[in-house]
Design a protein around this motif. Structure first.
Motif, PDB file in Angstrom:
ATOM      1  N   ASP A 197      33.936  72.310   8.054  1.00 40.27           N
ATOM      2  CA  ASP A 197      32.505  72.057   7.872  1.00 40.27           C
ATOM      3  C   ASP A 197      32.253  70.680   7.264  1.00 40.27           C
ATOM      4  O   ASP A 197      31.296  70.004   7.610  1.00 40.27           O
ATOM      5  CB  ASP A 197      31.885  73.138   6.986  1.00 40.27           C
ATOM      6  N   MET A 198      33.116  70.273   6.330  1.00 40.90           N
ATOM      7  CA  MET A 198      32.963  68.944   5.731  1.00 40.90           C
ATOM      8  C   MET A 198      33.065  67.850   6.791  1.00 40.90           C
ATOM      9  O   MET A 198      32.344  66.851   6.743  1.00 40.90           O
ATOM     10  CB  MET A 198      34.046  68.724   4.667  1.00 40.90           C
ATOM     11  N   GLU A 199      33.956  68.049   7.762  1.00 39.12           N
ATOM     12  CA  GLU A 199      34.160  67.032   8.798  1.00 39.12           C
ATOM     13  C   GLU A 199      32.960  66.902   9.724  1.00 39.12           C
ATOM     14  O   GLU A 199      32.831  65.909  10.427  1.00 39.12           O
ATOM     15  CB  GLU A 199      35.416  67.382   9.616  1.00 39.12           C
ATOM     16  N   HIS A 200      32.064  67.879   9.711  1.00 39.44           N
ATOM     17  CA  HIS A 200      30.920  67.855  10.608  1.00 39.44           C
ATOM     18  C   HIS A 200      29.590  67.810   9.874  1.00 39.44           C
ATOM     19  O   HIS A 200      28.539  68.054  10.465  1.00 39.44           O
ATOM     20  CB  HIS A 200      30.958  69.085  11.528  1.00 39.44           C
ATOM     21  N   THR A 201      29.616  67.494   8.595  1.00 36.77           N
ATOM     22  CA  THR A 201      28.389  67.463   7.793  1.00 36.77           C
ATOM     23  C   THR A 201      28.104  66.040   7.335  1.00 36.77           C
ATOM     24  O   THR A 201      29.004  65.346   6.858  1.00 36.77           O
ATOM     25  CB  THR A 201      28.518  68.383   6.568  1.00 36.77           C
ATOM     26  N   GLU A 202      26.859  65.631   7.484  1.00 33.18           N
ATOM     27  CA  GLU A 202      26.460  64.305   7.031  1.00 33.18           C
ATOM     28  C   GLU A 202      26.624  64.172   5.518  1.00 33.18           C
ATOM     29  O   GLU A 202      26.381  65.116   4.772  1.00 33.18           O
ATOM     30  CB  GLU A 202      25.008  64.030   7.406  1.00 33.18           C
ATOM     31  N   ARG A 203      27.037  62.965   5.092  1.00 33.25           N
ATOM     32  CA  ARG A 203      27.142  62.622   3.666  1.00 33.25           C
ATOM     33  C   ARG A 203      28.099  63.544   2.905  1.00 33.25           C
ATOM     34  O   ARG A 203      27.938  63.747   1.702  1.00 33.25           O
ATOM     35  CB  ARG A 203      25.764  62.637   2.987  1.00 33.25           C
ATOM     36  N   SER A 204      29.054  64.121   3.602  1.00 33.09           N
ATOM     37  CA  SER A 204      29.928  65.097   2.930  1.00 33.09           C
ATOM     38  C   SER A 204      30.908  64.436   1.972  1.00 33.09           C
ATOM     39  O   SER A 204      31.637  65.127   1.269  1.00 33.09           O
ATOM     40  CB  SER A 204      30.693  65.926   3.965  1.00 33.09           C
ATOM     41  N   GLY A 205      30.933  63.127   1.921  1.00 36.26           N
ATOM     42  CA  GLY A 205      31.813  62.451   0.984  1.00 36.26           C
ATOM     43  C   GLY A 205      31.319  62.506  -0.446  1.00 36.26           C
ATOM     44  O   GLY A 205      32.076  62.212  -1.382  1.00 36.26           O
ATOM     45  N   GLN A 206      30.024  62.868  -0.643  1.00 36.55           N
ATOM     46  CA  GLN A 206      29.455  62.975  -1.989  1.00 36.55           C
ATOM     47  C   GLN A 206      28.663  64.270  -2.096  1.00 36.55           C
ATOM     48  O   GLN A 206      28.085  64.746  -1.128  1.00 36.55           O
ATOM     49  CB  GLN A 206      28.492  61.805  -2.290  1.00 36.55           C
ATOM     50  N   CYS A 207      28.625  64.804  -3.305  1.00 35.50           N
ATOM     51  CA  CYS A 207      27.774  65.966  -3.545  1.00 35.50           C
ATOM     52  C   CYS A 207      26.336  65.494  -3.716  1.00 35.50           C
ATOM     53  O   CYS A 207      26.037  64.307  -3.646  1.00 35.50           O
ATOM     54  CB  CYS A 207      28.255  66.741  -4.769  1.00 35.50           C
ATOM     55  N   ASN A 208      25.430  66.427  -3.996  1.00 34.60           N
ATOM     56  CA  ASN A 208      24.010  66.088  -4.124  1.00 34.60           C
ATOM     57  C   ASN A 208      23.737  65.145  -5.279  1.00 34.60           C
ATOM     58  O   ASN A 208      22.684  64.516  -5.334  1.00 34.60           O
ATOM     59  CB  ASN A 208      23.181  67.365  -4.325  1.00 34.60           C
ATOM     60  N   HIS A 209      24.672  65.052  -6.229  1.00 33.42           N
ATOM     61  CA  HIS A 209      24.479  64.212  -7.404  1.00 33.42           C
ATOM     62  C   HIS A 209      25.215  62.881  -7.285  1.00 33.42           C
ATOM     63  O   HIS A 209      25.228  62.100  -8.235  1.00 33.42           O
ATOM     64  CB  HIS A 209      24.955  64.954  -8.655  1.00 33.42           C
ATOM     65  N   GLY A 210      25.843  62.634  -6.133  1.00 30.00           N
ATOM     66  CA  GLY A 210      26.514  61.369  -5.915  1.00 30.00           C
ATOM     67  C   GLY A 210      27.969  61.336  -6.314  1.00 30.00           C
ATOM     68  O   GLY A 210      28.627  60.306  -6.217  1.00 30.00           O
ATOM     69  N   ARG A 211      28.513  62.488  -6.784  1.00 30.78           N
ATOM     70  CA  ARG A 211      29.934  62.514  -7.141  1.00 30.78           C
ATOM     71  C   ARG A 211      30.778  62.665  -5.877  1.00 30.78           C
ATOM     72  O   ARG A 211      30.365  63.325  -4.928  1.00 30.78           O
ATOM     73  CB  ARG A 211      30.218  63.678  -8.102  1.00 30.78           C
ATOM     74  N   PRO A 212      31.981  62.099  -5.852  1.00 32.86           N
ATOM     75  CA  PRO A 212      32.839  62.256  -4.672  1.00 32.86           C
ATOM     76  C   PRO A 212      33.269  63.708  -4.506  1.00 32.86           C
ATOM     77  O   PRO A 212      33.451  64.429  -5.482  1.00 32.86           O
ATOM     78  CB  PRO A 212      34.031  61.342  -4.973  1.00 32.86           C
ATOM     79  N   THR A 213      33.418  64.132  -3.248  1.00 36.48           N
ATOM     80  CA  THR A 213      33.826  65.516  -2.962  1.00 36.48           C
ATOM     81  C   THR A 213      35.306  65.620  -2.605  1.00 36.48           C
ATOM     82  O   THR A 213      35.873  66.704  -2.663  1.00 36.48           O
ATOM     83  CB  THR A 213      33.005  66.093  -1.801  1.00 36.48           C
ATOM     84  N   TRP A 214      35.914  64.500  -2.207  1.00 33.83           N
ATOM     85  CA  TRP A 214      37.324  64.557  -1.828  1.00 33.83           C
ATOM     86  C   TRP A 214      37.963  63.193  -1.997  1.00 33.83           C
ATOM     87  O   TRP A 214      37.275  62.180  -2.063  1.00 33.83           O
ATOM     88  CB  TRP A 214      37.504  65.048  -0.389  1.00 33.83           C
ATOM     89  N   THR A 215      39.283  63.196  -2.104  1.00 31.34           N
ATOM     90  CA  THR A 215      40.018  61.942  -2.195  1.00 31.34           C
ATOM     91  C   THR A 215      41.327  62.096  -1.443  1.00 31.34           C
ATOM     92  O   THR A 215      41.818  63.218  -1.240  1.00 31.34           O
ATOM     93  CB  THR A 215      40.276  61.543  -3.660  1.00 31.34           C
ATOM     94  N   GLN A 216      41.874  60.970  -1.022  1.00 29.34           N
ATOM     95  CA  GLN A 216      43.100  60.956  -0.226  1.00 29.34           C
ATOM     96  C   GLN A 216      44.212  60.257  -1.006  1.00 29.34           C
ATOM     97  O   GLN A 216      43.986  59.204  -1.613  1.00 29.34           O
ATOM     98  CB  GLN A 216      42.854  60.202   1.082  1.00 29.34           C
ATOM     99  N   LEU A 217      45.384  60.827  -1.000  1.00 35.42           N
ATOM    100  CA  LEU A 217      46.592  60.182  -1.509  1.00 35.42           C
ATOM    101  C   LEU A 217      47.556  60.034  -0.341  1.00 35.42           C
ATOM    102  O   LEU A 217      48.027  61.037   0.212  1.00 35.42           O
ATOM    103  CB  LEU A 217      47.231  61.002  -2.628  1.00 35.42           C
ATOM    104  N   SER A 218      47.794  58.786   0.062  1.00 37.79           N
ATOM    105  CA  SER A 218      48.667  58.553   1.209  1.00 37.79           C
ATOM    106  C   SER A 218      50.123  58.739   0.813  1.00 37.79           C
ATOM    107  O   SER A 218      50.472  58.749  -0.373  1.00 37.79           O
ATOM    108  CB  SER A 218      48.448  57.136   1.753  1.00 37.79           C
TER     109      SER A 218
END
Length: 618
Positions: free
Chosen positions: A585-606
Motif C-alpha cells: 500500500d505504501m508503494e501505491h500511496t501518494e506522499r507515503s514517504g512522510q506521515c501527516n506530521h511530516g515525519r519520515p515513514t521509512w528509511t533504507q540501509l544499503s
C-alpha cells in the motif's frame, strides 16, 4: 522650513548610493548583472578583504564604446531601455542606469573596456566625487573590467556598519552563487585574497547543470531532490524541488528565479508553503532551486529599489500554477522513485494505481467517521479480508511465491521462501520481522528497509480519507442562527466575488449590508469550529494572494486526526501478511514517504552502508 532647492550632484549620488550600495555584496550584484546583460560567457571575480579593499570583475562581453564610457558613470544613463514600452517588458537584469554612478560616488572606480571589433581599449576613472571623467587609451582584451577600490573611503560612517570580513564575504559569495544558478551557460570564477573559492565551468548539458547545482547547493541537495519541468498557459516552471525529508531549520536553501532574476516574493512563498504543508515537519523549511519563465510584459520588476520583488499581472494564475505543479510533484514521489529525481522507478516497481483498501484497513473507518464524512454506509464497506487482492498482480517467478502473503490479514505468519536470483523485487521489498511492535524490517534489492508502521499506515489512511472526501464532496450544515460579522467594504466585495468558491467548500456567506456579512452554512466537518475568525483569515488570504487554503487546511487537520486514531497502533503485533500488505500500500500511496506530521515513514540501509558498519571488506 527652508525653501525647496535642488541637491548638489554629489549629494544626490550619495543618497542614491544608499539605496543601491548597502555592502560589498550589493556592488558585486550590480557589476555581475551588467556583465551578464553584456552577453558575457566568462566572468572572473577577484576580491580582497571581502570587497572593501578591492572588487574586480572582468568579463568577455560586448564591451563599451569609447564615447559611451563617461555616460556609463552618469545617473539614469542606460543602453537597456529607450521608452515606456521597454520598461513594461524589461528583459535585462539591470535597466535603471544608477549602479555605476552610485558605486563610483563611494569608491575609487576604474572602468576599462574594449568593444567587439575595436583595435583599442579605453579606460575611465573616478574618485568618489562629482568630477568630469577623463578617458584614456588602455590595453585590454574584448570585454570589460571594473575595479572598485576602497569602498566607502569617503563615507566612514557607512563603513562602520559593515560586519566582519568573514560575514561580508559570505554575503558576497551568496550573490555570486545566485547568479551562477541563474545562468548555467556562463563560467564563474571567484577568488578571495588570492585564494580560489568558486570555479564553475559552463554547464551545457543536464548533467553539467546538476553538477553546478551540487557545487552551489551541495551534493546532498541534488541527491535528495526531484527534477521538475511543467508548462501551462504561457507559464513554465522547471528546476529542482527538495524532498520533504531534506528540509532545513532556516530558509537558506531557497532559490526562485523569474526570467533569470532572483526574487523573494510573498506570493511565491505562500504557494510553496501550501504545496509542502501536508508533508513538512513543523518548523522546517523546504529547499528548492526553481525557474519560472513567462512573458516579460506580464510581470513588473520595477517595484522595489533592489529589484528583489516583482508584481505579476495575474497573481492568482501564477499562484495556482506554482501550487498545483509543486503539490503534484511531491505527491508523485513514492517508494521506488530514484533519489536523483529521475521519474523512472527502480526495477521491479509496480505500476502506479489507485489505492485499494487492504485487509489491514478492514474496519479502520468507524461509523462515526463515516457519518462525519457524509458517506453512505454502503460506500464505506471495507473489503473483506478474504476478498483482498494486491494492488497489482504479483510478478512471475520468485515474487509469485509470495502471493499468499497478500491475502487475509488474519492469516497465520508465514516464513519467507528462498529468493530466486534474477527476479524483480518491489521497492520496499518483503517483510522479514517486526521490531518491538513499532518497526517493520524488510529486505529489498538494495539492502534493508525499516518502516515506522504507525506513521506509514497513518499516511495511507489520511490519503484515503481525503480521496473519499474529494469524490463525495462536502456537505454543508445550516447554522440555526446565522452568525453576523462586520467587515470592510473591500472584504464584503471579495466575499461576493468568491461566493461560488465558498459554496463549493461548504460555506455560505450572505451580504447583509455594505460592511456586513452573515454566515449561513458551514462544512459539516467544521460545525464545531469558530466560523468567524476562519472567514476573516480566508478573506485576508483572498485579498493578498488571490486564493486561500485555510478551509481545506482545517478540514485536513480534522482528517489527519481521524487518520491518526484510525491507524494501526504501536505495539500491535502484525503477521507477515499484514506487514507485506502495508508495504504494498505504501508503494501505491501518494506522499507515503512522510506521515501527516511530516515525519519520515521509512528509511533504507544499503548493503554498502551495512558493510561499512561492520567494517566488511577492509
Amino acid at each position: 522650513m527652508s525653501r525647496i532647492q535642488l541637491l548638489s550632484p554629489r549629494l544626490a549620488n550619495q543618497i542614491a548610493a544608499g539605496e543601491v550600495v548597502e555592502r560589498p555584496a550589493s556592488v558585486i550584484k550590480e557589476l555581475l548583472e551588467n556583465s551578464l546583460d553584456a552577453g558575457a560567457k566568462r566572468i572572473d571575480i577577484d576580491v580582497e578583504q571581502a570587497g572593501v579593499k578591492l572588487l574586480r570583475v572582468r568579463d568577455d562581453g560586448s564591451g563599451i564604446e569609447q564615447d559611451d564610457l563617461p555616460l556609463a558613470l552618469s545617473r539614469h544613463a542606460t543602453s537597456k531601455i529607450r521608452d515606456l514600452d521597454d520598461l513594461e517588458a524589461v528583459a535585462t537584469l539591470g535597466f535603471r542606469g544608477e549602479a555605476l554612478a552610485s558605486v563610483s560616488s563611494v569608491s575609487r572606480l576604474t572602468l576599462t573596456s574594449c568593444p567587439e571589433g575595436a583595435d583599442q581599449a579605453w579606460q575611465v576613472e573616478t574618485e568618489g566625487r562629482d568630477m568630469a571623467p577623463s578617458v584614456r587609451p588602455a590595453a585590454h582584451p574584448r570585454g570589460t573590467t571594473v575595479e572598485v577600490r576602497d569602498l566607502f573611503f569617503n563615507t566612514p560612517a557607512r563603513r562602520k556598519f559593515l560586519r566582519t570580513e568573514k560575514t561580508e564575504f559570505s554575503h558576497l559569495e551568496e550573490v555570486v552563487k545566485r547568479l551562477a544558478l541563474s545562468r548555467f551557460d556562463v563560467a564563474f570564477n571567484l577568488r578571495h585574497n588570492g585564494r580560489p573559492v568558486l570555479g564553475l565551468p559552463p554547464a551545457q548539458t543536464e548533467q553539467e547543470a546538476r553538477r553546478r547545482v551540487a557545487s552551489v547547493c551541495g551534493p546532498a541537495f541534488v541527491e535528495q531532490s526531484r527534477q521538475i519541468d511543467s508548462e501551462r498557459s504561457g507559464l513554465r516552471l522547471w528546476g529542482w524541488v527538495g524532498l520533504p525529508t531534506f528540509s532545513r531549520s532556516q530558509a537558506d536553501l531557497q532559490y526562485f528565479f523569474v526570467n533569470g532574476r532572483m526574487i523573494k516574493d510573498k506570493l511565491v512563498a505562500h504557494a510553496v508553503r501550501q504545496a509542502y504543508r501536508d508533508v513538512l515537519f513543523n518548523g522546517r523549511h523546504p529547499t528548492f532551486v526553481l525557474f519560472m519563465e513567462l512573458d516579460p510584459a506580464v510581470v513588473d520588476v520595477n517595484v522595489h529599489p533592489t529589484k528583489h520583488e516583482v508584481r505579476f499581472r495575474d497573481g492568482r494564475m501564477v499562484h495556482d500554477f506554482l501550487f498545483s505543479t509543486l503539490y503534484r510533484a511531491l505527491a508523485d514521489q513514492r517508494p521506488g522513485d530514484q533519489a536523483e529525481g529521475d521519474e523512472a522507478p527502480v526495477p521491479g516497481a509496480a505500476p502506479v494505481s489507485q489505492p485499494t483498501v487492504s485487509g489491514l484497513d478492514a474496519g479502520v473507518f468507524s461509523g462515526q467517521q463515516r457519518m462525519a464524512l457524509n458517506e453512505a454506509p454502503a460506500t464505506w464497506n471495507a473489503t473483506p479480508a478474504s476478498a483482498y487482492v494486491p494492488p497489482a498482480a504479483p510478478p512471475a517467478g520468485a515474487a509469485a511465491a509470495y502471493a499468499g502473503l497478500y491475502g487475509s490479514a488474519s492469516a497465520p505468519a508465514q516464513s519467507l521462501p528462498a529468493a530466486v536470483e534474477g527476479e524483480d523485487v518491489p521497492p520496499l521489498g518483503y517483510a522479514v520481522a517486526q521490531l518491538h511492535g513499532v518497526y517493520i524490517l524488510a529486505e529489498n534489492a538494495a539492502g534493508m528497509v525499516i518502516v515506522d508502521m504507525h506513521a506509514a499506515h497513518e499516511r495511507i489512511t489520511y490519503e484515503r480519507l481525503k480521496q473519499a472526501m474529494d469524490q463525495e464532496g462536502l456537505r454543508s450544515q445550516p447554522l440555526l442562527v446565522p452568525a453576523s460579522m462586520a467587515v470592510s467594504q473591500r472584504e464584503a466585495d471579495c466575499a461576493d466575488e468568491h461566493a461560488a468558491w465558498f459554496q463549493k467548500l461548504g460555506m455560505s456567506l450572505q451580504r447583509m449590508g455594505p460592511e456586513t456579512l452573515a454566515i449561513r452554512e458551514v462544512p459539516s466537518l467544521l460545525r464545531q469550529a469558530d466560523a468567524e475568525p476562519l472567514v476573516r483569515d480566508v478573506l485576508s488570504d483572498l485579498l493578498e494572494y488571490g486564493s486561500s487554503d485555510r478551509i481545506q487546511a482545517h478540514l485536513n487537520e480534522l482528517l489527519a486526526t481521524m487518520a491518526c486514531h484510525g491507524s494501526v497502533r504501536a505495539n500491535r503485533r502484525l503477521t507477515l501478511a499484514e506487514m507485506n500488505a502495508l508495504l504494498r500500500d505504501m508503494e501505491h500511496t501518494e506522499r507515503s514517504g512522510q506521515c501527516n506530521h511530516g515525519r519520515p515513514t521509512w528509511t533504507q540501509l544499503s548493503m554498502p552502508e551495512l558493510d561499512k558498519l561492520f567494517l566488511r571488506g577492509r
